[in-house]
Design an enzyme around this catalytic site. Structure first.
Site, PDB file in Angstrom:
ATOM      1  N   ASN A  18      39.166  26.717  30.498  1.00 13.01           N
ATOM      2  CA  ASN A  18      39.333  27.201  31.875  1.00 13.01           C
ATOM      3  C   ASN A  18      38.154  28.128  32.185  1.00 13.01           C
ATOM      4  O   ASN A  18      38.146  29.280  31.778  1.00 13.01           O
ATOM      5  CB  ASN A  18      40.671  27.955  31.993  1.00 13.01           C
ATOM      6  CG  ASN A  18      40.876  28.533  33.385  1.00 13.01           C
ATOM      7  OD1 ASN A  18      40.127  28.216  34.319  1.00 13.01           O
ATOM      8  ND2 ASN A  18      41.887  29.380  33.538  1.00 13.01           N
ATOM      9  N   LYS A  20      37.294  29.344  34.928  1.00 17.72           N
ATOM     10  CA  LYS A  20      37.562  30.299  36.031  1.00 17.72           C
ATOM     11  C   LYS A  20      36.365  30.290  37.001  1.00 17.72           C
ATOM     12  O   LYS A  20      35.833  29.217  37.257  1.00 17.72           O
ATOM     13  CB  LYS A  20      37.875  31.677  35.460  1.00 17.72           C
ATOM     14  CG  LYS A  20      38.972  31.601  34.393  1.00 17.72           C
ATOM     15  CD  LYS A  20      39.501  32.925  33.974  1.00 17.72           C
ATOM     16  CE  LYS A  20      40.581  32.701  32.910  1.00 17.72           C
ATOM     17  NZ  LYS A  20      41.272  33.920  32.544  1.00 17.72           N
ATOM     18  N   HIS A 106      48.262  29.321  37.644  1.00 16.04           N
ATOM     19  CA  HIS A 106      47.635  30.273  36.710  1.00 16.04           C
ATOM     20  C   HIS A 106      47.996  31.691  37.159  1.00 16.04           C
ATOM     21  O   HIS A 106      48.114  31.960  38.354  1.00 16.04           O
ATOM     22  CB  HIS A 106      46.113  30.073  36.697  1.00 16.04           C
ATOM     23  CG  HIS A 106      45.458  30.876  35.616  1.00 16.04           C
ATOM     24  ND1 HIS A 106      45.187  32.216  35.768  1.00 16.04           N
ATOM     25  CD2 HIS A 106      45.067  30.541  34.362  1.00 16.04           C
ATOM     26  CE1 HIS A 106      44.648  32.665  34.635  1.00 16.04           C
ATOM     27  NE2 HIS A 106      44.564  31.666  33.770  1.00 16.04           N
ATOM     28  N   GLU A 108      46.350  34.243  37.477  1.00 14.97           N
ATOM     29  CA  GLU A 108      45.415  34.874  38.421  1.00 14.97           C
ATOM     30  C   GLU A 108      45.667  34.377  39.839  1.00 14.97           C
ATOM     31  O   GLU A 108      45.403  35.091  40.807  1.00 14.97           O
ATOM     32  CB  GLU A 108      43.967  34.619  37.947  1.00 14.97           C
ATOM     33  CG  GLU A 108      43.655  35.473  36.719  1.00 14.97           C
ATOM     34  CD  GLU A 108      42.629  34.896  35.757  1.00 14.97           C
ATOM     35  OE1 GLU A 108      41.897  33.962  36.136  1.00 14.97           O
ATOM     36  OE2 GLU A 108      42.573  35.391  34.612  1.00 14.97           O
ATOM     37  N   GLU A 176      51.179  31.111  28.958  1.00 16.68           N
ATOM     38  CA  GLU A 176      50.095  32.087  28.985  1.00 16.68           C
ATOM     39  C   GLU A 176      50.653  33.470  29.309  1.00 16.68           C
ATOM     40  O   GLU A 176      50.730  33.851  30.495  1.00 16.68           O
ATOM     41  CB  GLU A 176      49.084  31.718  30.074  1.00 16.68           C
ATOM     42  CG  GLU A 176      48.322  30.453  29.807  1.00 16.68           C
ATOM     43  CD  GLU A 176      46.905  30.528  30.370  1.00 16.68           C
ATOM     44  OE1 GLU A 176      45.973  30.299  29.608  1.00 16.68           O
ATOM     45  OE2 GLU A 176      46.737  30.861  31.549  1.00 16.68           O
ATOM     46  N   GLY A 182      42.572  37.417  28.466  1.00 17.88           N
ATOM     47  CA  GLY A 182      41.326  38.184  28.574  1.00 17.88           C
ATOM     48  C   GLY A 182      41.392  39.563  27.936  1.00 17.88           C
ATOM     49  O   GLY A 182      40.539  40.403  28.192  1.00 17.88           O
ATOM     50  N   SER A 222      43.579  34.684  25.127  1.00 19.61           N
ATOM     51  CA  SER A 222      42.685  35.182  24.064  1.00 19.61           C
ATOM     52  C   SER A 222      42.617  34.268  22.842  1.00 19.61           C
ATOM     53  O   SER A 222      42.539  34.733  21.711  1.00 19.61           O
ATOM     54  CB  SER A 222      43.089  36.607  23.659  1.00 19.61           C
ATOM     55  OG  SER A 222      42.939  37.491  24.755  1.00 19.61           O
TER      56      SER A 222
END
Ligand code: PGA
Length: 265
Positions: A18, A20, A106, A108, A176, A182, A222
């Site tokens: 991904n 991003k 996702h 985000e 996730e 991250g 991660s």
């Protein structure tokens, strides 16, 4: 009780990078893609590999992978098929570019206002054009009482409501946990395995036990070349959604090779 997922048919591992909103130019995107492609040129790698890049790079990347050895993914899609929806891109358009799968929900995007209902509507749109949907679920934080399972259950049940049983092979669930994205704090293999069993339990509840082996459950948060083996072995996940580490061709391809070696055992 659910039997261990190890008793069930093993899925070919799936590893999705991904990207991003990276990298900053088409030239860099192509360079990264070609580096991954060159490292994975061996034909016998038994892993489904995909790269989810920003929309504007997708058609160029698809041209760099005519054999689809590395599949092209998108990071989102519109609910609608066509019409006055400024800034949106439909699943149908993405399919036309050669996109094989689309990440939905996702964290985000959820943080930017996407609700379970919106994710479900997008899922319906993606499945109806016949491509794979990678639906992300995950909790913000874990509490000792296990309340986070309820959050995952809500996210999952809302998505499963729009899925027909015959579409299950085109559904991937990416667990996730937001606290792992991250941050360098990966979920433990035990946590990942427990969540996979929990997700299976809900899939079985909605579609029956035979459905469980049809849906891939991958892990994201991660993931790197150091923790991948343990997550596959002890965590028993069917693959990964890789963020930061997918921007480094060597690290990403190491993860793919770890998944290959694991799948061969
Ligand atoms: P990360 O991101 O690997 O950088 O934690 C994963 C993701 O957001 O999909």
């Amino acid at each position: 009780m659910l039997q261990s997922t190890r008793m069930q048919k093993k899925q070919q591992p799936l590893v999705i990078g991904n990207w991003k909103m990276n990298p900053t130019s088409l030239a860099e995107a192509k360079k990264l893609f070609v580096a991954v492609r060159s490292a994975l040129v061996r034909k016998d790698i038994k892993v489904l590999v995909a790269v989810a890049a920003p929309y504007i790079y997708l058609s160029d990347l698809a041209r760099l992978s005519p054999s689809k050895r590395i599949e092209i993914s998108a990071q989102d899609a519109a609910i609608e098929k066509i019409g006055p929806h400024t800034g949106e891109v439909s699943a149908h358009m993405l399919k036309g570019l050669g996109v094989s799968s689309i990440i939905l929900g996702h964290s985000e995007r959820r943080a930017a206002g996407e609700t379970n209902d919106i994710v479900a509507a997008k899922l319906l749109a993606v499945l109806s054009v016949g491509i794979t949907a990678v639906v992300c679920v995950g909790e913000k934080e874990r509490d000792v009482h296990g309340n986070f399972f309820g959050i995952i259950e809500d996210q999952l049940r809302s998505a499963l409501e729009v899925v027909k049983k015959n579409q299950l092979p085109r559904l991937v669930i990416a667990y996730e946990p937001i606290w792992a994205i991250g941050t360098g704090n990966t979920a433990t293999a035990e946590d990942a395995q427990e969540m996979k069993l929990f997700i299976h339990k809900i899939v079985a509840d909605v579609f029956g036990r035979s459905a469980v082996s049809k849906v891939r459950i991958i892990y994201g948060g991660s993931v790197n070349a150091k923790n991948a083996e343990e997550l596959l072995e002890k965590g028993d996940v069917d693959g990964f959604l890789v963020g930061g580490a997918s921007l480094k061709a060597t690290e990403f391809t190491k993860i793919v090779l770890i998944a290959h070696n694991h799948g061969q055992r």
